[in-house]
Design a protein around this motif. Structure first.
Motif, PDB file in Angstrom:
ATOM      1  N   LEU A 355       0.569  -0.682   0.404  1.00 26.99           N
ATOM      2  CA  LEU A 355      -0.098  -0.600  -0.112  1.00 26.99           C
ATOM      3  C   LEU A 355       0.905   1.346   0.481  1.00 26.99           C
ATOM      4  O   LEU A 355       1.829   1.597   0.654  1.00 26.99           O
ATOM      5  CB  LEU A 355      -1.135   0.105   1.339  1.00 26.99           C
ATOM      6  N   GLU A 356       0.572   2.225  -0.836  1.00 27.88           N
ATOM      7  CA  GLU A 356       1.125   3.490  -0.749  1.00 27.88           C
ATOM      8  C   GLU A 356       0.786   4.207   0.200  1.00 27.88           C
ATOM      9  O   GLU A 356       0.012   4.353   0.808  1.00 27.88           O
ATOM     10  CB  GLU A 356       1.105   4.380  -1.353  1.00 27.88           C
ATOM     11  N   GLU A 357       2.188   4.823   0.736  1.00 26.95           N
ATOM     12  CA  GLU A 357       1.901   5.910   1.637  1.00 26.95           C
ATOM     13  C   GLU A 357       0.904   7.103   1.909  1.00 26.95           C
ATOM     14  O   GLU A 357       0.717   7.533   1.094  1.00 26.95           O
ATOM     15  CB  GLU A 357       2.909   6.097   2.453  1.00 26.95           C
ATOM     16  N   GLY A 358      -0.044   7.164   2.557  1.00 29.12           N
ATOM     17  CA  GLY A 358      -1.262   8.222   2.473  1.00 29.12           C
ATOM     18  C   GLY A 358      -1.987   8.134   1.019  1.00 29.12           C
ATOM     19  O   GLY A 358      -2.584   8.724   0.506  1.00 29.12           O
ATOM     20  N   SER A 359      -2.497   6.932   0.909  1.00 33.33           N
ATOM     21  CA  SER A 359      -3.102   6.763  -0.353  1.00 33.33           C
ATOM     22  C   SER A 359      -4.520   6.791   0.016  1.00 33.33           C
ATOM     23  O   SER A 359      -4.769   7.201  -1.261  1.00 33.33           O
ATOM     24  CB  SER A 359      -3.261   5.159  -0.557  1.00 33.33           C
ATOM     25  N   PHE A 360      -4.879   7.176   0.996  1.00 33.53           N
ATOM     26  CA  PHE A 360      -6.051   7.596   0.907  1.00 33.53           C
ATOM     27  C   PHE A 360      -6.299   9.391   1.582  1.00 33.53           C
ATOM     28  O   PHE A 360      -5.377   9.868   1.605  1.00 33.53           O
ATOM     29  CB  PHE A 360      -6.933   6.683   2.498  1.00 33.53           C
ATOM     30  N   THR A 361      -7.757   9.500   1.112  1.00 36.37           N
ATOM     31  CA  THR A 361      -7.803  11.268   0.831  1.00 36.37           C
ATOM     32  C   THR A 361      -8.797  11.498   2.460  1.00 36.37           C
ATOM     33  O   THR A 361      -8.688  12.457   2.252  1.00 36.37           O
ATOM     34  CB  THR A 361      -8.596  11.809  -0.191  1.00 36.37           C
ATOM     35  N   CYS A 362      -9.323  10.233   2.841  1.00 37.15           N
ATOM     36  CA  CYS A 362     -10.001  10.349   4.218  1.00 37.15           C
ATOM     37  C   CYS A 362      -9.154  11.083   5.725  1.00 37.15           C
ATOM     38  O   CYS A 362      -9.251  10.043   6.181  1.00 37.15           O
ATOM     39  CB  CYS A 362     -11.488   9.358   4.014  1.00 37.15           C
ATOM     40  N   ARG A 363      -9.077  11.989   5.754  1.00 36.24           N
ATOM     41  CA  ARG A 363      -8.095  12.887   6.874  1.00 36.24           C
ATOM     42  C   ARG A 363      -9.248  13.068   7.509  1.00 36.24           C
ATOM     43  O   ARG A 363      -8.907  13.618   8.557  1.00 36.24           O
ATOM     44  CB  ARG A 363      -7.595  13.119   6.647  1.00 36.24           C
ATOM     45  N   HIS A 364     -10.950  13.554   7.651  1.00 30.62           N
ATOM     46  CA  HIS A 364     -11.681  13.533   8.063  1.00 30.62           C
ATOM     47  C   HIS A 364     -12.174  12.823   9.379  1.00 30.62           C
ATOM     48  O   HIS A 364     -13.304  12.821  10.583  1.00 30.62           O
ATOM     49  CB  HIS A 364     -12.309  14.160   7.634  1.00 30.62           C
ATOM     50  N   ILE A 365     -11.399  10.859   9.774  1.00 33.35           N
ATOM     51  CA  ILE A 365     -12.245  10.349  10.605  1.00 33.35           C
ATOM     52  C   ILE A 365     -12.164  10.499  12.287  1.00 33.35           C
ATOM     53  O   ILE A 365     -11.193  11.012  12.485  1.00 33.35           O
ATOM     54  CB  ILE A 365     -12.168   8.833  10.318  1.00 33.35           C
ATOM     55  N   GLU A 366     -13.199  10.395  12.504  1.00 33.93           N
ATOM     56  CA  GLU A 366     -13.192  11.122  14.552  1.00 33.93           C
ATOM     57  C   GLU A 366     -13.509   9.965  14.719  1.00 33.93           C
ATOM     58  O   GLU A 366     -13.064   9.681  16.139  1.00 33.93           O
ATOM     59  CB  GLU A 366     -14.135  11.584  14.190  1.00 33.93           C
ATOM     60  N   MET A 367     -13.990   8.476  13.881  1.00 36.64           N
ATOM     61  CA  MET A 367     -14.645   7.417  14.847  1.00 36.64           C
ATOM     62  C   MET A 367     -14.489   5.975  13.869  1.00 36.64           C
ATOM     63  O   MET A 367     -14.573   6.492  12.862  1.00 36.64           O
ATOM     64  CB  MET A 367     -16.065   7.180  15.141  1.00 36.64           C
ATOM     65  N   LEU A 368     -13.612   5.107  14.309  1.00 40.62           N
ATOM     66  CA  LEU A 368     -13.519   3.670  13.261  1.00 40.62           C
ATOM     67  C   LEU A 368     -14.547   3.003  14.454  1.00 40.62           C
ATOM     68  O   LEU A 368     -13.573   2.899  15.270  1.00 40.62           O
ATOM     69  CB  LEU A 368     -12.166   3.738  13.422  1.00 40.62           C
TER      70      LEU A 368
END
Length: 406
Positions: A355-368
């Protein structure tokens, strides 16, 4: 009159001292007493007639009717006799009630299965008459639950002007023309919930519905691809069995969707289906079946720019990390992410290395939330995958829950 309905299949009330007219509950106004007994089953409501002279006819004016065959389960030694008593009582009950408008009508009805029934249309007559009575009494909410076999619902009763705002049907056959009649005859209908229903219509259209749920083993009987056209819809629940996923048209008002697909649906149909849902803010997407093959094509998933809450359920993530990655790449504004991976027998960290570093753009997640059953995927592997992809756990509340608790 109450004695008459007792002879129609209802045992008289329990013997004992009858409360006097000075009973404190009798000091309550009629409207409050009516509201209280309207929450009883129809047979129980009639039994209140023995409490005092004042109560003798109150049941006639209730604005909620709950007619259930289960109230007669202990009154005979066969299904046929219990069914006879229930039908006789309900027919008499509706005949003797005052012509007051109904707020709610609930029906729990026994339909003989195919091995016993000689004529399903004849077995459905009483239920259709009672539903028609409710509609003609301006009922705003109607709920019909059938067991043993499906009721042959008469679609014509919905063609005349109805005051329905909510309709729930379980285990009925919706013959051709049902949805056309709903659209013309029920101009105020906002909630429609279908479960275990057979749907003959290919097109489901409405200008008023806000909530539509088609699920729990409902199926479309036509080989044609079904179509749902409801511009006013704000919530869609779909998990029906169909030859193909339905076409969704004009879903601009849709806010929340909970949908399920299976391995019988093609990638092209899934892509088209998801594109129709791309404007929602809340999405639950369940996939049941074999591995969902995306052929390393990131374009299969549309952009969900408005999506803030996403639930991915029943996925075989041991083989499907790529699909998860693509989904998250296309949901840049997620606030809550719930993963419900399907039970599988290994989880490999080799996917993380690729997986590439930082490949996701969803950086606003508050709860997983990761919901794993015993023997399922290792949640730590999923956590590492998401961290490497770009989710910062300093802003995430991680919680593992056993699947059997949901």
């Amino acid at each position: 009159m109450a004695d008459t309905i007792d002879r129609g299949g209802m045992a008289p009330g329990p013997p004992g001292r009858v409360p006097g007219e000075d009973c404190r509950i009798n000091a309550l106004p009629d409207g409050l007493l009516l509201h209280a007994i309207s929450f009883l089953g129809a047979r129980q409501a009639v039994q209140t007639c023995v409490l005092s002279r004042r109560w003798r006819h109150l049941w006639r004016s209730v604005d909620r009717i709950n007619a259930t065959r289960h109230e007669f389960d202990g009154m005979a030694d066969s299904e046929e006799k219990r069914d006879f008593l229930f039908k006789k009582f309900t027919n008499r009950f509706l005949m003797l009630r005052n012509p007051v408008p109904l707020d709610e009508f609930q029906l729990s009805y026994y339909m003989p299965d195919q091995e016993v029934s000689v004529d399903p249309d004849a077995d459905s007559i009483d239920a259709n008459l009672w539903i028609r009575h409710a509609l003609q009494s301006n009922a705003r909410s109607v709920e019909v639950k059938i067991w043993a076999d499906r009721l042959h619902l008469d679609p014509a009763m919905f063609a005349s002007k109805c005051f329905l705002t909510s309709l729930q049907l379980s285990c009925v056959i919706l013959f051709h023309g049902f949805f056309r009649n709903l659209q013309t005859g029920c101009p105020s209908l906002e909630h429609l919930l279908l479960s275990y229903c057979a749907i003959d219509d290919v097109e489901i259209s409405s200008q008023t519905l806000k909530v539509l749920t088609i699920g729990d083993s409902s199926d479309f009987t036509s080989d044609e691809q079904p179509c749902i056209y409801i511009p006013s819809l704000s919530y869609l629940g779909f998990s029906a069995s169909a030859a193909r996923l339905p076409l969704l048209k004009d879903m601009g008002s849709l806010v929340t969707a909970s949908v399920s697909v299976d391995s019988g649906d093609t990638v092209a149909d899934i892509r088209r289906f998801l594109r129709s849902l791309s404007g929602v803010t809340n999405l639950e997407f369940n996939y049941s079946g074999k591995m969902l093959k995306m052929e390393k094509n990131s374009k299969w998933c549309p952009k969900f720019n408005n999506l803030t809450a996403l639930t991915l359920g029943e996925w075989r993530l041991s083989e499907d990390y790529y699909s998860l990655k693509v989904f998250l790449q296309n949901c840049p504004n997620l606030v809550k992410l719930t993963l419900k991976p399907k039970k599988c027998y290994y989880t490999s960290e080799t996917n993380i290395a690729e997986l590439e570093e930082g490949s996701f753009t969803c950086r606003h997640i508050e709860m997983l939330e990761i919901v794993c059953s015993e023997g399922g995927p290792n949640p730590n592997v999923l956590e590492k995958l998401l961290v490497k992809g770009g989710i910062t756990f300093g802003r995430v509340r991680f919680r593992q829950t056993d699947k059997n608790q949901n």
